[in-house]
Design an enzyme around this catalytic site. Structure first.
Site, PDB file in Angstrom:
ATOM      1  N   LYS A 175      -1.537  -4.638  -2.211  1.00 37.80           N
ATOM      2  CA  LYS A 175      -0.367  -3.938  -1.650  1.00 37.80           C
ATOM      3  C   LYS A 175      -0.702  -3.704  -0.174  1.00 37.80           C
ATOM      4  O   LYS A 175      -1.367  -2.726   0.182  1.00 37.80           O
ATOM      5  CB  LYS A 175      -0.154  -2.615  -2.387  1.00 37.80           C
ATOM      6  N   GLY A 206      -7.280   3.791   3.939  1.00 38.82           N
ATOM      7  CA  GLY A 206      -6.117   4.448   4.532  1.00 38.82           C
ATOM      8  C   GLY A 206      -6.436   5.893   4.826  1.00 38.82           C
ATOM      9  O   GLY A 206      -7.598   6.274   4.994  1.00 38.82           O
ATOM     10  N   SER A 207      -5.406   6.710   4.849  1.00 37.77           N
ATOM     11  CA  SER A 207      -5.586   8.101   5.255  1.00 37.77           C
ATOM     12  C   SER A 207      -6.223   8.942   4.143  1.00 37.77           C
ATOM     13  O   SER A 207      -6.120   8.604   2.953  1.00 37.77           O
ATOM     14  CB  SER A 207      -4.222   8.690   5.623  1.00 37.77           C
ATOM     15  N   THR A 208      -6.826  10.032   4.535  1.00 39.00           N
ATOM     16  CA  THR A 208      -7.453  10.926   3.562  1.00 39.00           C
ATOM     17  C   THR A 208      -6.403  11.516   2.621  1.00 39.00           C
ATOM     18  O   THR A 208      -6.637  11.652   1.420  1.00 39.00           O
ATOM     19  CB  THR A 208      -8.240  12.022   4.307  1.00 39.00           C
ATOM     20  N   GLY A 224      -5.551   8.976   0.135  1.00 42.21           N
ATOM     21  CA  GLY A 224      -6.746   8.796  -0.695  1.00 42.21           C
ATOM     22  C   GLY A 224      -6.810   9.827  -1.814  1.00 42.21           C
ATOM     23  O   GLY A 224      -7.126   9.515  -2.964  1.00 42.21           O
ATOM     24  N   GLU A 236     -11.938   4.272   1.355  1.00 41.59           N
ATOM     25  CA  GLU A 236     -12.370   4.195   2.762  1.00 41.59           C
ATOM     26  C   GLU A 236     -11.320   4.949   3.562  1.00 41.59           C
ATOM     27  O   GLU A 236     -10.215   4.447   3.774  1.00 41.59           O
ATOM     28  CB  GLU A 236     -12.434   2.733   3.224  1.00 41.59           C
ATOM     29  N   CYS A 255     -10.638   3.359  12.460  1.00 39.95           N
ATOM     30  CA  CYS A 255     -11.145   4.477  11.665  1.00 39.95           C
ATOM     31  C   CYS A 255     -12.489   5.009  12.149  1.00 39.95           C
ATOM     32  O   CYS A 255     -12.746   6.196  12.074  1.00 39.95           O
ATOM     33  CB  CYS A 255     -11.250   4.055  10.211  1.00 39.95           C
ATOM     34  N   GLU A 315      -7.975  13.441  13.234  1.00 39.40           N
ATOM     35  CA  GLU A 315      -8.029  12.032  13.610  1.00 39.40           C
ATOM     36  C   GLU A 315      -6.768  11.738  14.421  1.00 39.40           C
ATOM     37  O   GLU A 315      -5.662  11.730  13.881  1.00 39.40           O
ATOM     38  CB  GLU A 315      -8.059  11.193  12.329  1.00 39.40           C
TER      39      GLU A 315
HETATM   40  P1  NAD Z   1      -1.892   5.367   4.817  1.00 41.67           P
HETATM   41  O1  NAD Z   1      -2.801   6.151   3.959  1.00 41.67           O
HETATM   42  O2  NAD Z   1      -0.632   5.959   5.248  1.00 41.67           O
HETATM   43  O3  NAD Z   1      -1.488   3.988   4.113  1.00 41.67           O
HETATM   44  C1  NAD Z   1      -2.475   3.082   3.641  1.00 41.67           C
HETATM   45  C2  NAD Z   1      -1.859   2.258   2.532  1.00 41.67           C
HETATM   46  O4  NAD Z   1      -1.553   3.111   1.437  1.00 41.67           O
HETATM   47  C3  NAD Z   1      -0.562   1.560   2.916  1.00 41.67           C
HETATM   48  O5  NAD Z   1      -0.516   0.289   2.303  1.00 41.67           O
HETATM   49  C4  NAD Z   1       0.492   2.480   2.310  1.00 41.67           C
HETATM   50  O6  NAD Z   1       1.698   1.830   1.998  1.00 41.67           O
HETATM   51  C5  NAD Z   1      -0.205   2.918   1.045  1.00 41.67           C
HETATM   52  N1  NAD Z   1       0.287   4.181   0.487  1.00 41.67           N
HETATM   53  C6  NAD Z   1       0.970   5.186   1.128  1.00 41.67           C
HETATM   54  N2  NAD Z   1       1.268   6.176   0.253  1.00 41.67           N
HETATM   55  C7  NAD Z   1       0.763   5.783  -0.948  1.00 41.67           C
HETATM   56  C8  NAD Z   1       0.733   6.397  -2.235  1.00 41.67           C
HETATM   57  N3  NAD Z   1       1.276   7.593  -2.469  1.00 41.67           N
HETATM   58  N4  NAD Z   1       0.102   5.738  -3.233  1.00 41.67           N
HETATM   59  C9  NAD Z   1      -0.482   4.552  -3.007  1.00 41.67           C
HETATM   60  N5  NAD Z   1      -0.461   3.906  -1.824  1.00 41.67           N
HETATM   61  C10 NAD Z   1       0.141   4.531  -0.801  1.00 41.67           C
HETATM   62  O7  NAD Z   1      -2.817   4.915   6.026  1.00 41.67           O
HETATM   63  P2  NAD Z   1      -2.389   4.092   7.290  1.00 41.67           P
HETATM   64  O8  NAD Z   1      -1.599   5.029   8.136  1.00 41.67           O
HETATM   65  O9  NAD Z   1      -1.809   2.783   6.878  1.00 41.67           O
HETATM   66  O10 NAD Z   1      -3.798   3.764   7.957  1.00 41.67           O
HETATM   67  C11 NAD Z   1      -4.431   4.609   8.836  1.00 41.67           C
HETATM   68  C12 NAD Z   1      -5.541   5.357   8.117  1.00 41.67           C
HETATM   69  O11 NAD Z   1      -6.457   4.441   7.544  1.00 41.67           O
HETATM   70  C13 NAD Z   1      -6.342   6.214   9.046  1.00 41.67           C
HETATM   71  O12 NAD Z   1      -6.582   7.466   8.488  1.00 41.67           O
HETATM   72  C14 NAD Z   1      -7.656   5.442   9.177  1.00 41.67           C
HETATM   73  O13 NAD Z   1      -8.753   6.209   9.518  1.00 41.67           O
HETATM   74  C15 NAD Z   1      -7.777   4.839   7.842  1.00 41.67           C
HETATM   75  N6  NAD Z   1      -8.677   3.675   7.877  1.00 41.67           N
HETATM   76  C16 NAD Z   1      -9.921   3.793   7.306  1.00 41.67           C
HETATM   77  C17 NAD Z   1     -10.800   2.729   7.338  1.00 41.67           C
HETATM   78  C18 NAD Z   1     -12.167   2.817   6.703  1.00 41.67           C
HETATM   79  O14 NAD Z   1     -12.777   1.797   6.481  1.00 41.67           O
HETATM   80  N7  NAD Z   1     -12.658   3.997   6.383  1.00 41.67           N
HETATM   81  C19 NAD Z   1     -10.411   1.531   7.930  1.00 41.67           C
HETATM   82  C20 NAD Z   1      -9.148   1.449   8.502  1.00 41.67           C
HETATM   83  C21 NAD Z   1      -8.291   2.539   8.439  1.00 41.67           C
END
Ligand code: NAD
Length: 506
Positions: free
Chosen positions: A201, A254-256, A259, A277, A311, A408
């Site tokens: 996804k 993605g975001s905390t 997560g 992550e 990130c 962040e």
């Molecule tokens: P996000 O958490 O908004 O989205 C990430 C993914 O999750 C997207 O595909 C989104 O559609 C999906 N998503 C959103 N809501 C969901 C839900 N309720 N259930 C399941 N999936 C859902 O993050 P973002 O804004 O796309 O990315 C930025 C974040 O990612 C930042 O916090 C960044 O630090 C983090 N990041 C971390 C790493 C790492 O390796 N630690 C690497 C890159 C980015």
């Protein structure tokens, strides 16, 4: 900065126009069981180019019904298909073939990623593409080296006890928009090398390179149902994948906040394994004996990389008081040299942010910190015109409670504080560790005692000293609220395996 000569062909305006024209024609489709098909809802989402805010493509708006189909296809491919049963050498060969196919079209893929995510072509070619290929080939190599253990004493009296490492099953891969190609490829490579099947996804804001990876998987002969891609929003498609009772593992970047919801979904559904992550607020510690020119250049380059939407970016700088002015002066000069513009232009050093919403959020954090007393030395504003550009930003005079020090920002914004010349290593480490996150920490110092003393004290999944060495695929992941689990190499691969202990009597 000028582009590396071998890649000057990437900056071809006609090729970019042709790519945009073909994306506009692309029918929105999901990849399920080896076929491209419309979403059950028949609805589509518009994807905009962050460089100019104009529509780039439409993707299928997948939802729980499509996730059901994709998971069922992945389950069939896992249970009855050839993939997990292929000799590991054959799986490895297909992954190497995928790497070769990606390498053959690296320029076109970089253009696609640059249009979709906004980053500079140079950074994508030298960063995401190079690292993705390295990671894919590394995982391909590990496919033939997955092993259990046989304790020596188990052979006593003719019996043999041992354990196997088996693929975990169906893997859900949920990825962000800031490094869309790399995040998808790294997770997919680990899943496939382990013998799993996958449902991806991708992030709805930058999903196009994931779809191209799907096409290349089919092209090189990875069997139907092994790689499935369901585009859509996080609320509809992502959530359904996280909640699905027949998914064995979700690897999420993605975001905390999201997560947390993935973890809750795993707990409430089938207790699927989860790799997280998440975000970061990485500290940068600069000591007086550091090479200040290199440190300043690297700190600014890192916050400009992906326009700060990275990130592990060092975004909280703590500098030893006696070199504070010298470092700030150098950082300002480096920021002033940054050319901000569309990522696909050769003279851009930093592209746009991904969206208006992300830019607003960054402006809010900067504004809030200024109102609380922080001093703005550079930038702090949106750049006018189409696209979501943000000025390289430098804040000083910060206190630990200000938002720019705690949250962040995910924008090209540095927050600079200092520590006393006679601060102990414990005191410096306490500043760095004063965060809910623990993804990466950067250290600029030459004294061996300082370096080793801090490596031990920093609460972080990664410590980068003086810009780091050259190894790109060390285990990567965070501690504290930056998540858990690691990606890359055999450590990353092991998350996609399950252990089966065998007690074999006679
Ligand atoms: P996000 O958490 O908004 O989205 C990430 C993914 O999750 C997207 O595909 C989104 O559609 C999906 N998503 C959103 N809501 C969901 C839900 N309720 N259930 C399941 N999936 C859902 O993050 P973002 O804004 O796309 O990315 C930025 C974040 O990612 C930042 O916090 C960044 O630090 C983090 N990041 C971390 C790493 C790492 O390796 N630690 C690497 C890159 C980015």
């Amino acid at each position: 900065m000028t582009p590396v000569s071998a890649d000057t062909e990437a900056y071809d305006a006609h090729a970019l126009d042709a790519l945009r024209a073909s994306l506009a024609q692309r029918p929105p489709a999901l990849l399920i069981d080896g076929r491209w098909q419309a979403a059950a809802s028949a609805a589509a989402l518009q994807v905009d180019a962050p460089g100019d805010g104009l529509p780039l493509a439409h993707i299928a708006a997948g939802d729980a019904r499509d996730i059901d189909l994709a998971v069922a296809a992945a389950r069939r491919a896992f249970r009855h298909g050839p993939w997990p049963r292929l000799p590991a050498t054959r799986r490895a060969a297909l992954l190497f073939a995928l790497a070769d196919a990606i390498e053959r079209e690296r320029i076109e893929l970089a253009r696609l990623e640059s249009l979709d995510a906004g980053h500079t072509l140079r950074s994508i070619l030298a960063g995401d593409l190079a690292l993705g290929l390295r990671s894919l080939r590394d995982y391909a190599g590990w496919a033939t080296k997955i092993a259990g253990e046989t304790p020596a004493q188990s052979a006593d009296a003719g019996a043999m006890d041992y354990f196997l490492r088996e693929p975990i099953g169906v893997a859900g891969l949920i990825t962000p928009w800031n490094a869309p190609f790399l995040m998808v490829l790294q997770k997919l490579a680990a899943a496939l090398a382990a013998g799993c099947t996958a449902v991806i996804k991708p992030a709805e804001l930058a999903p196009l390179s994931a779809l191209r990876i799907g096409e290349l998987c089919l092209q090189v002969g990875i069997p139907a149902g092994v790689v499935n891609i369901v585009t859509g929003t996080g609320a509809a498609a992502g959530r359904a994948l996280a909640e699905h009772p027949d998914v064995d593992l979700v690897s999420f970047t993605g975001s905390t906040a999201v997560g947390r919801s993935i973890l809750a979904a795993a707990a409430h559904s089938n207790l699927k394994r989860v790799v997280l992550e998440l975000g970061g607020k990485s500290p940068v510690l600069v000591f007086a004996d550091a090479d200040l020119d290199r440190a300043a250049a690297a700190i600014v380059a890192e916050i400009a990389f992906k326009s700060g939407q990275y990130c592990a970016a060092g975004s909280r700088v703590y500098v030893q008081a006696c070199v504070r002015e010298a470092l700030i002066e150098r950082m300002q000069a480096a920021m002033d040299r940054l050319r901000v513009g569309p990522g696909h232009l050769a003279d851009s050093d930093m592209g746009p942010m991904i969206s208006q919403a992300q830019r607003e959020r960054a402006l809010d954090i900067v504004g809030h910190s200024r109102a609380a007393g922080a001093r703005l030395l550079r930038g702090g504003h949106a750049l006018p015109g189409p696209g979501y550009y943000f000025e390289p930003t430098l804040l000083t005079d910060l206190t630990a409670d200000m938002r720019a020090m705690r949250e962040e920002i995910f924008a090209p914004a540095l927050a600079v504080a200092s520590f006393a010349d006679d601060a102990s290593l414990d005191q410096v480490a306490a500043l760095a560790n004063d965060s809910a996150y623990g993804l990466s920490a950067k250290l600029w110092a030459r004294d061996v005692g300082t370096v080793h003393g801090l490596i031990r004290r920093l609460e972080s999944g990664q410590v980068v000293v003086n810009g780091g060495g050259g190894e790109a695929v060390l285990p990567f992941g965070g501690v504290k609220q930056s998540g858990y689990g690691r990606e890359n190499g055999h450590v990353g691969l092991s998350a996609f395996t399950e252990i089966k202990s065998v007690r074999l009597g006679y």
